[in-house]
Each structure stands twice: as C-alpha cells, then as structure tokens.
Enzyme design. Structure first.
Site, PDB file in Angstrom:
ATOM      1  N   GLU A   1       0.842  -1.198   0.000  1.00 45.08           N
ATOM      2  CA  GLU A   1       0.000   0.000   0.000  1.00 45.08           C
ATOM      3  C   GLU A   1       0.876   1.245   0.000  1.00 45.08           C
ATOM      4  OE1 GLU A   1      -3.860  -1.612   2.575  1.00 45.08           O
ATOM      5  OE2 GLU A   1      -2.541  -0.083   3.427  1.00 45.08           O
TER       6      GLU A   1
ATOM      7  N   PRO B   1      -9.639   4.800   2.291  1.00 46.04           N
ATOM      8  CA  PRO B   1      -9.840   5.379   0.956  1.00 46.04           C
ATOM      9  C   PRO B   1      -8.935   4.728  -0.083  1.00 46.04           C
ATOM     10  CG  PRO B   1      -8.457   6.827   2.247  1.00 46.04           C
ATOM     11  CD  PRO B   1      -8.835   5.686   3.161  1.00 46.04           C
ATOM     12  N   LYS B   2      -9.192   3.460  -0.382  1.00 40.93           N
ATOM     13  CA  LYS B   2      -8.280   2.680  -1.215  1.00 40.93           C
ATOM     14  C   LYS B   2      -8.694   2.694  -2.682  1.00 40.93           C
ATOM     15  CE  LYS B   2      -6.900  -0.496   2.474  1.00 40.93           C
ATOM     16  NZ  LYS B   2      -6.555  -1.873   2.817  1.00 40.93           N
ATOM     17  N   LYS B   3      -7.678   2.832  -3.541  1.00 34.31           N
ATOM     18  CA  LYS B   3      -7.834   2.702  -4.982  1.00 34.31           C
ATOM     19  C   LYS B   3      -6.775   1.733  -5.492  1.00 34.31           C
ATOM     20  CE  LYS B   3      -8.615   6.259  -7.588  1.00 34.31           C
ATOM     21  NZ  LYS B   3      -8.527   7.581  -8.291  1.00 34.31           N
TER      22      LYS B   3
END
Length: 252
Positions: free
Chosen positions: A76, A114-116
């Site tokens: 990440e 808030p993951k993309k």
C-alpha cells in the site's frame, strides 16, 4: 439460500466473497514513512471539518505486507495528514493506492479506508530503500532512503504508529444521495516492533489527475522512518456523523 443465511454473509458474491472474515493479523509489516512540509492552503482543500490542521505536514507512507491473515501479500502507498480532533492529536488518512483486490474491497466495505487500485513497491536497491507508486502505466511517486543508516528510538517509533487514524466513510444511496457520511476512527493494537531506523531521504511526486499526490507538494522533508512490525487493526468506530447529528455516540 435462506434469508437468515443471507444475513450472515459479510461480502459478495455469495459462495466466493471478496474477502474472508477476520481478524486480520499483519506479520512482518514494513513501513517507509517520509513526513514533509507542504502548502497549508492545499491541505485545507482536502482535510474535512471538524478535523483541524495545526502544521502543514503530510506523511507519505509505503507499507509492504508479506503475510496478512486471509488477504495474502500486498503493498500500500498513501498520504496521511497530522490533525487534531477534540483536542486529541491524530492522523487523517487522505488517500491509499493498493495492489490487492481483497484488501481494497475489505478496506472500503468493512471500514473506511480510501483505497484505490495502484502499483506501489517497496524494495532494497543496493544500499537504498526504495518506494515507488505507479498508477496505470505512469509513475506518481519516487521515495528513497539510506538503508538502516541510524537506529531509531523504539518508543518514538511506537508513538508514530499508534496515533489514532481518522477516515471518511461515504456510501451513496441508489438515488445518488449520501446514505452514509461519517468520520471514522481506527487504532493499531497488539503492536510489536522488530526494528526501526532513520536516515537521509528524498521524495518526488509527479502530476496525475486521478492520483493527485502532487497536489500536496513537497517543500521540505521533516522526518523519515523505516519500521518493521507485527500488528492488528482495531475495529473502526464512528467519530462524527455528518448526516444525523442526533445519533447516539456521534458528533461527540
């Protein structure tokens, strides 16, 4: 499938959910953190009330997680902003880019991360710890740090990782209006630190419209850390409900 069985499910598709039930334990989780000074006006555009900004700082972080219960291995990368909330110091998790779909689905559905989808990497290149982020085919960030140049005080490393983290949970209804709009809090628990180091570092951010890290420009590097850990993440709680001020336990 019976209604009572449907109610027991934690994710879809039925029979092959996007992620398994926790708890989720992180072993040998590796951090590269670079805290830098940025433009205050740019910060104010992205940090939501009622969070408050004291100093124009951003933490650029890359985490390599080779062993996560139920989720496998992934990396990440994101930007974290130091804030205060109700006179307590914490961090606002602004954006995250992740290379593992179960981790993205779990983070967004079961929590508020808030993951993309992105392609971050953390690796050793000769005598340098290197962190990169690509979005699609384009480079968004280059981070370099001298590998284990100086030991870091373990107490300071623990304090750095155990500040409460705040995130926005936004879920639209079918009519396009917000069904959920909450400020969510989570904490790291059961933290074990295997080692911590500091040293010289550099950070480059490149313009990208859908991965706009460079909107928070690097003006000065303030602090750098490289930390190896085992940990567990606590279940999220609601810190502020933007849609229902009279709900019990919110807006406190």
């Amino acid at each position: 499938m019976l209604i009572e069985d449907v109610k027991k499910q934690i994710s879809t598709p039925l029979g092959a959910p996007a992620y398994p039930k926790g708890p989720y334990l992180f072993r040998n989780r590796e951090y590269l953190n670079i805290v830098y000074r940025t433009d205050m006006d740019s910060l104010k555009k992205v940090v939501p009330e009622p969070l408050e900004i004291e100093d124009p700082l951003v933490k650029f972080e890359i985490m390599y997680m080779p062993d996560v219960t139920g989720l496998g291995a992934y990396t990440e990368c994101g930007q974290v902003i130091p804030i205060t909330f109700n006179n307590e110091k914490g961090e606002y998790l602004h954006a995250m880019y992740v290379d593992n779909h179960p981790a993205i689905a779990l983070g967004r559905e079961a929590s508020a991360y808030p993951k993309k989808l992105g392609a971050p990497k953390l690796y050793i290149d000769s005598d340098t710890l290197v962190g990169t982020l690509d979005y699609g085919s384009l480079r968004v960030a280059n981070a370099t740090m001298g590998y284990k140049h100086q030991p870091m005080d373990i107490k300071l490393a623990r304090e750095e990782l155990t500040r409460p983290t705040f995130m926005l949970k936004i879920v639209p209804d079918f009519n396009g209006k917000q069904k959920v709009c909450e400020l969510v809090r989570t904490d790291i628990s059961e933290l074990t630190i295997h080692g911590a180091w500091t040293g010289p570092a550099r950070l480059q951010l490149f313009e990208h419209v859908l991965a706009p890290m460079a909107d928070l420009p690097v003006l000065e590097i303030v602090h750098v850390s490289h930390i190896l850990t085992d940990l567990k993440l606590a279940a999220p709680t609601v810190a502020y409900d933007y849609l229902a001020k009279d709900k019990v336990g919110t807006n406190s």
